[in-house]
Write an enzyme that holds these catalytic residues in place. Structure first.
Site, PDB file in Angstrom:
ATOM      1  N   GLU A  19      -2.266   8.235   8.634  1.00  0.00           N
ATOM      2  CA  GLU A  19      -0.795   8.166   8.538  1.00  0.00           C
ATOM      3  C   GLU A  19      -0.161   8.806   9.772  1.00  0.00           C
ATOM      4  O   GLU A  19       0.880   8.383  10.243  1.00  0.00           O
ATOM      5  CB  GLU A  19      -0.283   8.866   7.271  1.00  0.00           C
ATOM      6  CG  GLU A  19      -0.428   8.061   5.994  1.00  0.00           C
ATOM      7  CD  GLU A  19       0.438   6.795   5.930  1.00  0.00           C
ATOM      8  OE1 GLU A  19       1.622   6.835   6.303  1.00  0.00           O
ATOM      9  OE2 GLU A  19      -0.104   5.748   5.509  1.00  0.00           O
TER      10      GLU A  19
ATOM     11  N   ASP B  74       0.868  -1.186   0.000  1.00  0.00           N
ATOM     12  CA  ASP B  74       0.000   0.000   0.000  1.00  0.00           C
ATOM     13  C   ASP B  74       0.899   1.228   0.000  1.00  0.00           C
ATOM     14  O   ASP B  74       2.120   1.133   0.171  1.00  0.00           O
ATOM     15  CB  ASP B  74      -0.879  -0.030   1.271  1.00  0.00           C
ATOM     16  CG  ASP B  74      -1.749   1.221   1.393  1.00  0.00           C
ATOM     17  OD1 ASP B  74      -2.369   1.618   0.399  1.00  0.00           O
ATOM     18  OD2 ASP B  74      -1.786   1.818   2.486  1.00  0.00           O
ATOM     19  N   SER B  75       0.276   2.404  -0.117  1.00  0.00           N
ATOM     20  CA  SER B  75       1.048   3.635  -0.065  1.00  0.00           C
ATOM     21  C   SER B  75       1.606   3.878   1.350  1.00  0.00           C
ATOM     22  O   SER B  75       2.494   4.705   1.513  1.00  0.00           O
ATOM     23  CB  SER B  75       0.148   4.813  -0.436  1.00  0.00           C
ATOM     24  OG  SER B  75      -0.898   4.915   0.518  1.00  0.00           O
TER      25      SER B  75
ATOM     26  N   CYS C 214     -10.984   2.869   0.870  1.00  0.00           N
ATOM     27  CA  CYS C 214      -9.555   3.159   0.992  1.00  0.00           C
ATOM     28  C   CYS C 214      -9.096   2.352   2.196  1.00  0.00           C
ATOM     29  O   CYS C 214      -9.765   2.350   3.243  1.00  0.00           O
ATOM     30  CB  CYS C 214      -9.340   4.653   1.236  1.00  0.00           C
ATOM     31  SG  CYS C 214      -7.652   5.056   1.737  1.00  0.00           S
ATOM     32  N   THR C 215      -7.973   1.658   2.055  1.00  0.00           N
ATOM     33  CA  THR C 215      -7.566   0.748   3.138  1.00  0.00           C
ATOM     34  C   THR C 215      -7.118   1.492   4.402  1.00  0.00           C
ATOM     35  O   THR C 215      -6.946   0.875   5.447  1.00  0.00           O
ATOM     36  CB  THR C 215      -6.453  -0.210   2.661  1.00  0.00           C
ATOM     37  OG1 THR C 215      -5.412   0.578   2.051  1.00  0.00           O
ATOM     38  CG2 THR C 215      -6.997  -1.218   1.675  1.00  0.00           C
ATOM     39  N   HIS C 216      -6.930   2.807   4.286  1.00  0.00           N
ATOM     40  CA  HIS C 216      -6.638   3.572   5.505  1.00  0.00           C
ATOM     41  C   HIS C 216      -7.882   3.713   6.394  1.00  0.00           C
ATOM     42  O   HIS C 216      -7.772   3.892   7.599  1.00  0.00           O
ATOM     43  CB  HIS C 216      -6.140   4.978   5.153  1.00  0.00           C
ATOM     44  CG  HIS C 216      -4.699   5.029   4.736  1.00  0.00           C
ATOM     45  ND1 HIS C 216      -4.254   4.536   3.538  1.00  0.00           N
ATOM     46  CD2 HIS C 216      -3.604   5.530   5.377  1.00  0.00           C
ATOM     47  CE1 HIS C 216      -2.945   4.733   3.442  1.00  0.00           C
ATOM     48  NE2 HIS C 216      -2.523   5.342   4.547  1.00  0.00           N
TER      49      HIS C 216
ATOM     50  N   TYR D 263      -0.880   8.527  -1.934  1.00  0.00           N
ATOM     51  CA  TYR D 263      -0.931   8.311  -3.375  1.00  0.00           C
ATOM     52  C   TYR D 263      -2.193   8.929  -3.979  1.00  0.00           C
ATOM     53  O   TYR D 263      -2.223   9.270  -5.163  1.00  0.00           O
ATOM     54  CB  TYR D 263      -0.974   6.806  -3.694  1.00  0.00           C
ATOM     55  CG  TYR D 263       0.356   6.087  -3.669  1.00  0.00           C
ATOM     56  CD1 TYR D 263       1.480   6.623  -3.040  1.00  0.00           C
ATOM     57  CD2 TYR D 263       0.480   4.840  -4.284  1.00  0.00           C
ATOM     58  CE1 TYR D 263       2.683   5.924  -3.015  1.00  0.00           C
ATOM     59  CE2 TYR D 263       1.685   4.140  -4.273  1.00  0.00           C
ATOM     60  CZ  TYR D 263       2.779   4.694  -3.629  1.00  0.00           C
ATOM     61  OH  TYR D 263       3.959   4.009  -3.619  1.00  0.00           O
ATOM     62  N   GLY D 264      -3.224   9.010  -3.159  1.00  0.00           N
ATOM     63  CA  GLY D 264      -4.557   9.363  -3.655  1.00  0.00           C
ATOM     64  C   GLY D 264      -4.678  10.753  -4.242  1.00  0.00           C
ATOM     65  O   GLY D 264      -5.662  11.061  -4.923  1.00  0.00           O
TER      66      GLY D 264
ATOM     67  N   CYS E 230      -4.481  -1.606  -1.625  1.00  0.00           N
ATOM     68  CA  CYS E 230      -4.696  -0.174  -1.800  1.00  0.00           C
ATOM     69  C   CYS E 230      -5.759  -0.013  -2.889  1.00  0.00           C
ATOM     70  O   CYS E 230      -5.605  -0.531  -4.006  1.00  0.00           O
ATOM     71  CB  CYS E 230      -3.385   0.476  -2.242  1.00  0.00           C
ATOM     72  SG  CYS E 230      -3.565   2.192  -2.739  1.00  0.00           S
ATOM     73  N   ASN E 231      -6.837   0.660  -2.546  1.00  0.00           N
ATOM     74  CA  ASN E 231      -7.924   0.857  -3.514  1.00  0.00           C
ATOM     75  C   ASN E 231      -7.491   1.753  -4.667  1.00  0.00           C
ATOM     76  O   ASN E 231      -7.929   1.590  -5.802  1.00  0.00           O
ATOM     77  CB  ASN E 231      -9.128   1.493  -2.831  1.00  0.00           C
ATOM     78  CG  ASN E 231      -9.817   0.533  -1.886  1.00  0.00           C
ATOM     79  OD1 ASN E 231     -10.758  -0.132  -2.259  1.00  0.00           O
ATOM     80  ND2 ASN E 231      -9.335   0.441  -0.662  1.00  0.00           N
ATOM     81  N   THR E 232      -6.628   2.731  -4.353  1.00  0.00           N
ATOM     82  CA  THR E 232      -6.187   3.675  -5.369  1.00  0.00           C
ATOM     83  C   THR E 232      -5.417   2.930  -6.465  1.00  0.00           C
ATOM     84  O   THR E 232      -5.719   3.053  -7.654  1.00  0.00           O
ATOM     85  CB  THR E 232      -5.300   4.762  -4.718  1.00  0.00           C
ATOM     86  OG1 THR E 232      -6.019   5.300  -3.605  1.00  0.00           O
ATOM     87  CG2 THR E 232      -4.939   5.849  -5.678  1.00  0.00           C
TER      88      THR E 232
HETATM   89  N1  DGL Z   1      -4.686   3.219   1.237  1.00  0.00           N
HETATM   90  C1  DGL Z   1      -4.809   3.608  -0.087  1.00  0.00           C
HETATM   91  C2  DGL Z   1      -6.137   3.289  -0.706  1.00  0.00           C
HETATM   92  O1  DGL Z   1      -6.704   2.273  -0.338  1.00  0.00           O
HETATM   93  C3  DGL Z   1      -4.196   4.905  -0.536  1.00  0.00           C
HETATM   94  C4  DGL Z   1      -4.268   6.084   0.338  1.00  0.00           C
HETATM   95  C5  DGL Z   1      -3.371   7.197  -0.184  1.00  0.00           C
HETATM   96  O2  DGL Z   1      -2.163   6.984  -0.172  1.00  0.00           O
HETATM   97  O3  DGL Z   1      -3.891   8.240  -0.571  1.00  0.00           O
HETATM   98  O4  DGL Z   1      -6.614   3.943  -1.551  1.00  0.00           O
END
Ligand code: DGL
Length: 469
Positions: free
Chosen positions: A357, A214-215, A390-392, A246-247, A277-279
């Protein structure tokens, strides 16, 4: 005679490995419990058979299940309330040979007789039930007073011999069984047995780790979901904390960064790759599949559509995710493909990624932020179910639930982990054998947030390795 087959050991010892409890593993098409009951019946058709277990899935024709009143201590598995003259305790995780069952059933005693190898007890025959009960009680008391460190069958045997409870020794009233009779405490025991017997181990085992990335911290919510469902699997995880989020990055950058990481994780000899990571899953899953030939590559959206369609068909569905995921249109597209019949509302929440984060996902600050970001969206659109796209975001799940207790929360990480488990059960992914499990965590920048989240999830404080590109 009354035969009590003990099948109430703590689940952790077999961890519901591949969906089976150690008492239900099958050998030659028969579960251990069925085998034991059959062998007893063949020798004594009128035998009374009781299986002691709290697990209602455990049932064998011709035997009754009994839920023990106590099961705090290991020694409680000799169900106190069932002990009477003419009782035999058999171990439910044991593979008994025909010969050893005959020996156990035909050897006479007028007191208590133990059967086993030099290492393990396989059965106890009880004629003098008062003596057996007093041995158990004595062992329990010694243990509860901290005078002995273990409180299992061996101590009961040693007590029955008047021997030192801390020194494992065999004196009298013990019949040694040295044939193929054995127990299965861990999945690796079963594998060893199958191999020795020349039986095919089906499905074959694969000790290679599952790769995930993931990011940053977010994918650790997938690690948690996978660990909970497949506790024997090794994991190799990469979180790009240095370059997160990353988003809010361009599609080109997301492509470039994720290809670097996928390459790296693939080089660690993984048996499957989870793009946690969904992104990245929304933007370049196919590119990653090309980088990883020969192994399954799973994205966050892969299994979510049919789950939502099945459970929330017709609902007013909210999807919260990063700006890149939302503008890719991946969720509405995937839901349409799954014939989802409800209305879909989307919202980009980059603030949540930054908060997670930074380790802010519970307490007043997290609550304030969550309310600011979500309140209008949820109320105006009358959202009934919310996808954490988003996995966060699963890190904020408790906070979201506290603020909106009526809202159904859908976590794709859990759906994906269930899917992965199903793959191991149907043999599409070979599971680990349950021996030693290894976890490796890599990051491009060791932040406090990453460090704490890894500790919280693994509980074992693994060393975190640094890797940049
Ligand atoms: N955790 C990531 C996701 O599922 C990316 C979050 C990010 O880095 O913006 O999209």
């Amino acid at each position: 005679m009354k035969y009590i087959v003990m099948a109430d050991g703590k689940e952790l010892r077999w961890k519901q490995y591949m969906g089976i409890h150690k008492y239900q593993i099958r050998i030659d098409g028969e579960s251990l419990l069925e085998r034991t009951c059959r062998l007893v019946r063949e020798n004594e058709p009128e035998a009374q058979l009781i299986i002691t277990s709290h697990n209602s899935d455990i049932c064998v024709d011709g035997a009754v299940r009994y839920e023990p009143k106590n099961n705090k201590l290991e020694v409680d598995r000799f169900t106190w309330e069932l002990i009477e003259k003419d009782t035999v305790f058999l171990y439910g995780d044991c593979y008994y040979t025909e010969g050893s069952i005959k020996t156990i059933m035909s050897t006479e005693t007028d007191g208590i007789l133990f059967f086993g190898s030099y290492e393990r007890i396989f059965a106890v025959k009880i004629i003098d039930s008062d003596k057996f009960k007093s041995c158990i009680e004595y062992v329990k008391q010694q243990f509860l007073q901290g005078k002995i460190s273990e409180c299992i069958g061996w101590q009961v045997y040693l007590a029955s011999q008047g021997s030192n409870l801390e020194k494992k020794s065999i004196s009298g009233d013990y019949v040694i069984i040295t044939d193929g009779t054995r127990d299965f405490n861990k999945p690796a025991d079963y594998r060893e047995f199958q191999e020795k017997e020349g039986k095919s181990v089906n499905p074959p085992w694969d000790e290679r780790p599952i790769g995930m990335f993931d990011s940053g911290i977010g994918g650790l919510s997938c690690v948690k979901a996978v660990n909970e469902r497949l506790p024997c699997e090794s994991i190799c995880y990469y979180g790009d904390c240095l370059r997160a989020p990353y988003g809010t990055r361009s599609v080109e950058q997301i492509r470039e960064f994720s290809a670097q990481i996928a390459d790296f994780i693939y080089s660690m000899n993984v048996k499957a790759m989870i793009v946690a990571c969904n992104t990245i899953s929304s933007i370049c899953l196919d590119d990653i599949r090309k980088c990883c030939p020969g192994i399954p590559v799973l994205g966050m959206l892969d299994m979510t559509g049919s789950y939502i369609q099945e459970k929330f068909c017709g609902a007013r569905l909210g999807v919260i995710a990063t700006p890149a995921t939302i503008s890719s249109g991946s969720y509405p597209r995937m839901l349409k493909k799954s014939s989802f019949a409800g209305e879909v509302f989307t919202l980009a929440c980059p603030e949540f990624v930054e908060a997670v984060e930074a380790g802010i996902y519970s307490g007043p600050e997290a609550e304030r932020l969550t309310e600011n970001v979500l309140d209008e969206f949820i109320k105006r659109n009358k959202i009934q179910a919310l996808v954490l796209g988003c996995t966060h975001f699963p890190f904020l799940q408790d906070t979201i639930h506290k603020l909106y207790p009526e809202l159904n929360i859908i976590d794709p990480a859990k759906i994906l982990a269930e899917g992965l488990k199903a793959m191991t059960e149907r043999g599409a992914l070979h599971p680990a054998s349950g021996g030693e499990r290894k976890e490796r965590f890599f990051t491009s920048k060791l932040t406090t947030g990453f460090n704490n989240a890894v500790k919280e999830i693994t509980k074992v404080y693994p060393k975190i390795e640094i890797k940049t590109f």
